[in-house]
Design a protein around this motif. Structure first.
Motif, PDB file in Angstrom:
ATOM      1  N   PRO A 114      52.737  60.157  -0.723  1.00  0.00           N
ATOM      2  CA  PRO A 114      54.155  60.505  -0.529  1.00  0.00           C
ATOM      3  C   PRO A 114      55.228  59.935  -1.353  1.00  0.00           C
ATOM      4  CG  PRO A 114      53.006  59.611   1.325  1.00  0.00           C
ATOM      5  CD  PRO A 114      52.105  59.316   0.076  1.00  0.00           C
ATOM      6  N   ILE A 115      54.938  58.908  -2.156  1.00  0.00           N
ATOM      7  CA  ILE A 115      55.668  58.292  -3.395  1.00  0.00           C
ATOM      8  C   ILE A 115      55.887  59.325  -4.323  1.00  0.00           C
ATOM      9  CG2 ILE A 115      56.105  56.550  -4.946  1.00  0.00           C
ATOM     10  CD1 ILE A 115      54.801  54.723  -2.691  1.00  0.00           C
ATOM     11  N   ARG A 116      54.722  59.800  -4.750  1.00  0.00           N
ATOM     12  CA  ARG A 116      54.659  60.915  -5.892  1.00  0.00           C
ATOM     13  C   ARG A 116      55.330  61.931  -5.390  1.00  0.00           C
ATOM     14  NH1 ARG A 116      52.201  65.173  -7.039  1.00  0.00           N
ATOM     15  NH2 ARG A 116      50.986  65.344  -4.851  1.00  0.00           N
ATOM     16  N   LEU A 117      55.236  62.658  -4.196  1.00  0.00           N
ATOM     17  CA  LEU A 117      56.155  63.673  -3.885  1.00  0.00           C
ATOM     18  C   LEU A 117      57.340  63.686  -3.859  1.00  0.00           C
ATOM     19  CD1 LEU A 117      53.635  64.977  -0.957  1.00  0.00           C
ATOM     20  CD2 LEU A 117      53.848  65.938  -3.211  1.00  0.00           C
ATOM     21  N   GLU A 118      57.894  62.394  -3.444  1.00  0.00           N
ATOM     22  CA  GLU A 118      59.201  62.218  -3.169  1.00  0.00           C
ATOM     23  C   GLU A 118      59.925  62.051  -4.818  1.00  0.00           C
ATOM     24  OE1 GLU A 118      62.220  58.198  -2.307  1.00  0.00           O
ATOM     25  OE2 GLU A 118      60.508  59.026  -0.718  1.00  0.00           O
ATOM     26  N   GLU A 119      59.219  61.317  -5.689  1.00  0.00           N
ATOM     27  CA  GLU A 119      59.641  61.272  -6.939  1.00  0.00           C
ATOM     28  C   GLU A 119      59.756  62.837  -7.722  1.00  0.00           C
ATOM     29  OE1 GLU A 119      57.120  58.540  -9.017  1.00  0.00           O
ATOM     30  OE2 GLU A 119      58.104  56.555  -8.254  1.00  0.00           O
ATOM     31  N   GLU A 120      58.686  63.451  -7.357  1.00  0.00           N
ATOM     32  CA  GLU A 120      58.766  64.979  -7.928  1.00  0.00           C
ATOM     33  C   GLU A 120      59.743  65.628  -7.369  1.00  0.00           C
ATOM     34  OE1 GLU A 120      55.560  68.438  -7.266  1.00  0.00           O
ATOM     35  OE2 GLU A 120      54.670  66.618  -8.229  1.00  0.00           O
ATOM     36  N   ALA A 121      60.299  65.654  -6.268  1.00  0.00           N
ATOM     37  CA  ALA A 121      61.150  66.224  -5.551  1.00  0.00           C
ATOM     38  C   ALA A 121      62.595  65.689  -6.141  1.00  0.00           C
ATOM     39  CB  ALA A 121      61.340  66.140  -4.176  1.00  0.00           C
ATOM     40  N   LYS A 122      62.851  64.540  -6.235  1.00  0.00           N
ATOM     41  CA  LYS A 122      63.969  64.156  -7.125  1.00  0.00           C
ATOM     42  C   LYS A 122      64.224  64.715  -8.318  1.00  0.00           C
ATOM     43  CE  LYS A 122      64.510  59.571  -4.718  1.00  0.00           C
ATOM     44  NZ  LYS A 122      64.198  58.149  -4.952  1.00  0.00           N
ATOM     45  N   ARG A 123      63.078  64.605  -9.181  1.00  0.00           N
ATOM     46  CA  ARG A 123      63.028  65.146 -10.616  1.00  0.00           C
ATOM     47  C   ARG A 123      63.468  66.585 -10.680  1.00  0.00           C
ATOM     48  NH1 ARG A 123      58.514  63.085 -11.934  1.00  0.00           N
ATOM     49  NH2 ARG A 123      57.161  64.770 -11.340  1.00  0.00           N
ATOM     50  N   LYS A 124      62.841  67.353  -9.814  1.00  0.00           N
ATOM     51  CA  LYS A 124      63.093  68.841  -9.734  1.00  0.00           C
ATOM     52  C   LYS A 124      64.556  69.048  -9.396  1.00  0.00           C
ATOM     53  CE  LYS A 124      58.754  70.665  -8.540  1.00  0.00           C
ATOM     54  NZ  LYS A 124      57.660  71.421  -7.739  1.00  0.00           N
ATOM     55  N   VAL A 163      40.583  40.468  -4.674  1.00  0.00           N
ATOM     56  CA  VAL A 163      41.166  41.633  -5.208  1.00  0.00           C
ATOM     57  C   VAL A 163      42.529  41.477  -5.164  1.00  0.00           C
ATOM     58  CG1 VAL A 163      41.490  44.134  -4.702  1.00  0.00           C
ATOM     59  CG2 VAL A 163      39.384  43.100  -4.055  1.00  0.00           C
ATOM     60  N   PRO A 164      43.415  41.834  -6.250  1.00  0.00           N
ATOM     61  CA  PRO A 164      44.813  41.657  -6.700  1.00  0.00           C
ATOM     62  C   PRO A 164      45.535  42.542  -5.327  1.00  0.00           C
ATOM     63  CG  PRO A 164      44.095  42.723  -8.342  1.00  0.00           C
ATOM     64  CD  PRO A 164      42.861  42.394  -7.643  1.00  0.00           C
ATOM     65  N   ILE A 165      46.654  42.161  -4.965  1.00  0.00           N
ATOM     66  CA  ILE A 165      47.426  43.000  -4.095  1.00  0.00           C
ATOM     67  C   ILE A 165      48.638  43.638  -4.855  1.00  0.00           C
ATOM     68  CG2 ILE A 165      48.990  42.794  -1.896  1.00  0.00           C
ATOM     69  CD1 ILE A 165      47.133  40.667  -0.688  1.00  0.00           C
ATOM     70  N   PHE A 166      48.847  44.775  -4.791  1.00  0.00           N
ATOM     71  CA  PHE A 166      50.023  45.291  -5.471  1.00  0.00           C
ATOM     72  C   PHE A 166      50.771  46.399  -4.736  1.00  0.00           C
ATOM     73  CE2 PHE A 166      46.079  47.315  -6.737  1.00  0.00           C
ATOM     74  CZ  PHE A 166      46.066  48.780  -6.506  1.00  0.00           C
ATOM     75  N   SER A 167      51.760  46.946  -4.938  1.00  0.00           N
ATOM     76  CA  SER A 167      52.501  48.070  -4.383  1.00  0.00           C
ATOM     77  C   SER A 167      51.825  49.337  -4.658  1.00  0.00           C
ATOM     78  CB  SER A 167      53.840  47.827  -4.543  1.00  0.00           C
ATOM     79  OG  SER A 167      54.042  48.279  -5.740  1.00  0.00           O
ATOM     80  N   ALA A 168      51.997  50.254  -3.641  1.00  0.00           N
ATOM     81  CA  ALA A 168      51.654  51.781  -3.891  1.00  0.00           C
ATOM     82  C   ALA A 168      52.330  52.193  -5.292  1.00  0.00           C
ATOM     83  CB  ALA A 168      51.876  52.449  -2.787  1.00  0.00           C
ATOM     84  N   GLU A 169      53.583  51.909  -5.521  1.00  0.00           N
ATOM     85  CA  GLU A 169      54.196  52.502  -6.632  1.00  0.00           C
ATOM     86  C   GLU A 169      53.496  51.955  -7.921  1.00  0.00           C
ATOM     87  OE1 GLU A 169      55.900  50.659  -4.000  1.00  0.00           O
ATOM     88  OE2 GLU A 169      57.493  51.966  -3.496  1.00  0.00           O
TER      89      GLU A 169
END
Length: 108
Positions: free
Chosen positions: A87-97, A5-11
């Motif tokens: 958590p990454i998604r929520l942080e990006e959404e807060a920055k966008r808002k 299984v390939p390893i990748f970051s949560a982003e």
């Protein structure tokens, strides 16, 4: 033996769910790209009993702690664990808002 299984970051999770890997070959998933944000958010609680970081308990004592896992279930039947991605998604959404609200203030 389990397949590699390939390893990748949560982003990179949104990019990886749109790709199907089989026999060491990659192809795009049928249909359009998967938009995880639009998939239904689900939660599952598992329990870790006598976690090693808590030390050795007294004989006969079992200590269990909840472990919350988050998933997204999409309309095409795809279910993806998103515990690290949320958590990454929520942080990006807060920055966008914040950027949108500052641009609205500047335009007035």
């Amino acid at each position: 033996m389990a397949p590699l299984v390939p390893i990748f970051s949560a982003e990179a999770l949104p990019d990886h769910v749109s790709i199907v890997r089989k026999n060491f070959q990659e192809r795009r998933r049928k249909g359009g790209p998967v938009e995880l944000e639009k998939c239904k958010l689900m939660e599952m609680v598992q329990y870790s009993c006598n976690p090693p970081q808590d030390g050795i308990p007294a004989p006969g004592v079992v200590v269990c702690k909840p472990v919350v896992r988050l998933f997204r279930r999409c309309a095409n039947g795809l279910t993806v664990e998103t515990t690290s991605w949320e958590p990454i998604r929520l942080e990006e959404e807060a920055k966008r808002k914040a950027a949108e609200s500052s641009s609205n203030v500047d335009s007035k």
